[in-house]
Design a protein around this motif. Structure first.
Motif, PDB file in Angstrom:
ATOM      1  N   THR A  88      42.653  30.698  33.701  1.00  0.00           N
ATOM      2  CA  THR A  88      42.844  30.639  35.145  1.00  0.00           C
ATOM      3  C   THR A  88      41.462  30.647  35.801  1.00  0.00           C
ATOM      4  O   THR A  88      40.456  30.988  35.169  1.00  0.00           O
ATOM      5  CB  THR A  88      43.652  31.847  35.660  1.00  0.00           C
ATOM      6  OG1 THR A  88      42.890  33.037  35.416  1.00  0.00           O
ATOM      7  CG2 THR A  88      45.027  31.928  35.005  1.00  0.00           C
ATOM      8  N   LEU A 145      44.444  35.222  31.889  1.00  0.00           N
ATOM      9  CA  LEU A 145      44.532  35.661  33.273  1.00  0.00           C
ATOM     10  C   LEU A 145      43.236  36.281  33.776  1.00  0.00           C
ATOM     11  O   LEU A 145      42.811  36.002  34.899  1.00  0.00           O
ATOM     12  CB  LEU A 145      45.667  36.668  33.425  1.00  0.00           C
ATOM     13  CG  LEU A 145      47.046  36.169  32.979  1.00  0.00           C
ATOM     14  CD1 LEU A 145      48.036  37.313  32.940  1.00  0.00           C
ATOM     15  CD2 LEU A 145      47.512  35.059  33.890  1.00  0.00           C
ATOM     16  N   THR A 182      48.828  44.141  40.227  1.00  0.00           N
ATOM     17  CA  THR A 182      49.398  42.822  40.569  1.00  0.00           C
ATOM     18  C   THR A 182      48.392  41.968  41.317  1.00  0.00           C
ATOM     19  O   THR A 182      48.275  40.779  41.060  1.00  0.00           O
ATOM     20  CB  THR A 182      50.671  42.996  41.398  1.00  0.00           C
ATOM     21  OG1 THR A 182      51.587  43.837  40.689  1.00  0.00           O
ATOM     22  CG2 THR A 182      51.340  41.669  41.681  1.00  0.00           C
ATOM     23  N   ASP A 183      47.645  42.565  42.217  1.00  0.00           N
ATOM     24  CA  ASP A 183      46.639  41.819  42.986  1.00  0.00           C
ATOM     25  C   ASP A 183      45.541  41.237  42.098  1.00  0.00           C
ATOM     26  O   ASP A 183      44.935  40.232  42.464  1.00  0.00           O
ATOM     27  CB  ASP A 183      46.000  42.710  44.046  1.00  0.00           C
ATOM     28  CG  ASP A 183      46.977  43.107  45.143  1.00  0.00           C
ATOM     29  OD1 ASP A 183      47.999  42.402  45.332  1.00  0.00           O
ATOM     30  OD2 ASP A 183      46.713  44.126  45.805  1.00  0.00           O
ATOM     31  N   THR A 242      47.038  37.704  40.276  1.00  0.00           N
ATOM     32  CA  THR A 242      47.709  36.624  41.004  1.00  0.00           C
ATOM     33  C   THR A 242      46.722  35.621  41.543  1.00  0.00           C
ATOM     34  O   THR A 242      45.560  35.828  41.597  1.00  0.00           O
ATOM     35  CB  THR A 242      48.540  37.178  42.176  1.00  0.00           C
ATOM     36  OG1 THR A 242      47.692  37.956  43.018  1.00  0.00           O
ATOM     37  CG2 THR A 242      49.693  37.976  41.665  1.00  0.00           C
TER      38      THR A 242
END
Length: 104
Positions: free
Chosen positions: A8, A88, A100-101, A104
């Protein structure tokens, strides 16, 4: 044929920042670190399930695994239907838990 591995933009930025940090002290070591990082990531082509699910997965609500590289955690998920591993983050182990932040 194994899984494809994709980074990513966050993981790419993490790798670049770590490289730059190491490079301040030693360019050769930074280059070796980066080459080693990508070699380690490529091992996920075969059997990406062999590494552990991170403790934060329960809080995040999704299965994220980690591969260790020195002091870094290579955080990834697996998309079975696409036969794809998605990197990720490249997360220094001294940092706080992943939220989570962060992914994403």
């Amino acid at each position: 044929m194994g899984f494809s591995v994709k980074l990513t933009s966050l993981a790419e930025e993490d790798a670049y920042q770590a490289f730059e940090y190491i490079r301040k002290d030693d360019l050769e070591r930074a280059e070796e670190w980066l080459i080693g990082l990508f070699q380690k990531i490529q091992t996920l082509v075969d059997m990406p399930h062999r590494y552990t699910v991170i403790p934060e997965s329960r809080t995040l609500g999704k299965e994220i695994r980690q591969l260790r590289y020195g002091r870094y955690r290579i955080l990834y998920d697996i998309h079975e239907s696409k036969e794809e591993v998605r990197i990720l983050r490249i997360w220094h182990s001294a940092r706080d838990a992943v939220s989570t932040d962060d992914i994403t």
